[in-house]
Design an enzyme around this catalytic site. Structure first.
Site, PDB file in Angstrom:
ATOM      1  CE1 TYR A 149      13.625  -2.367 -21.891  1.00  0.00           C
ATOM      2  CE2 TYR A 149      14.051  -3.127 -19.656  1.00  0.00           C
ATOM      3  CZ  TYR A 149      13.275  -3.142 -20.803  1.00  0.00           C
ATOM      4  OH  TYR A 149      12.134  -3.919 -20.848  1.00  0.00           O
TER       5      TYR A 149
ATOM      6  CB  SER B  58      10.434  -3.115 -17.790  1.00  0.00           C
ATOM      7  OG  SER B  58      11.330  -4.082 -17.265  1.00  0.00           O
TER       8      SER B  58
END
Length: 256
Positions: free
Chosen positions: A157, A143
């Site tokens: 995350y 990401s």
């Protein structure tokens, strides 16, 4: 066209029932690959597989049992694995003062340990497919939140995705000698369950688009095209790369 061909290759896409995983799986199916998708929810992964024309394997990859179930199911039907796409993952957002410790345990388990253990277990099939001219491929979905600091409070995350990027580099160095490439795609904003809370609201969607230098949300073709490039002859000399597919966000230092 053969430069970008993946026709006849065997591909596993985890988390393939929706979002980015479905985009990648659909792209490989359309390009003539044999595709297996996995997801924790049996009904959901079965429905997606029927729609795409691929095989479904229900598996919870945050557990050892789930990892073994997926590997055993593919091994029972295939003698080689050309491409492994480690996409299954989770996110967690909460204010700093309320952020729970168990969020780190959950996200480390699926986003990092799951990627490592599945790659490890699939090595025999990946090795069987590997050759110097046409390596086997591992593609990890990271990401841009693992590249630059996000505006959202998703501490576990972003930390886990940064770990995925380093794990990608580390594995690439070890497996290059075996003709197995390992790369990561770092998506920006795409239509997915993780982004639905923001993209389903027109005002928030517009605000996110305004921070993307290219001015739009990513499309399935953007994601599938990058995965297919990495899996084709065109991408055979690329390993250890973290490729942002984010419309320029990470390059310009803007936040989502």
């Amino acid at each position: 066209m053969t430069l970008f061909s993946v026709e006849g290759k065997t591909v596993v896409v985890t988390g393939g029932s929706r979002g980015i995983g479905r985009m990648i799986a659909a792209g490989f199916v359309a390009a003539g690959a044999t595709v297996y998708i996995s997801s924790r929810k049996a009904a959901e992964v079965g429905k997606t597989a029927a729609e795409l024309g691929c095989a479904a394997v229900p598996a919870d990859l945050s557990t050892e049992e789930g990892v073994c179930a997926l590997v055993d199911a593919v091994t029972a039907r295939e003698s080689r694995l050309d491409v492994l796409v480690n996409n299954a993952g989770a996110t967690w957002g909460a204010p700093l003062e309320d952020y729970p410790g168990h969020a780190f345990d959950k996200l480390w388990g699926i986003n990092v340990k799951g990627v490592f253990h599945l790659t490890q277990r699939f090595l025999p099939l990946l090795r069987a497919a590997a050759s110097p001219g046409d390596p086997a491929r591992v593609i990890n979905i990271g990401s841009i939140d693992g590249i630059r600091v996000p505006s959202m409070e998703n501490y576990a995350y972003s930390a886990a995705k940064a770990a995925v990027h380093m794990l990608t580099r580390h594995l690439s160095q070890r497996l290059a000698r075996e003709s197995i490439t390992v790369n990561a795609i770092a998506p920006g904003p795409f239509e997915s369950k993780m982004m639905a809370f923001a993209l389903d609201d027109p005002a928030t969607r517009s605000a996110i688009e305004s921070h993307v230098p290219l001015g739009r949300i990513g499309t399935p073709e953007d994601m599938a095209g990058t995965a297919i490039f990495l899996s084709s002859r065109a991408g055979a000399y690329v390993t250890g790369a973290i490729i942002p597919v984010d419309g320029g966000i990470s390059a310009h230092g803007t936040t989502s």
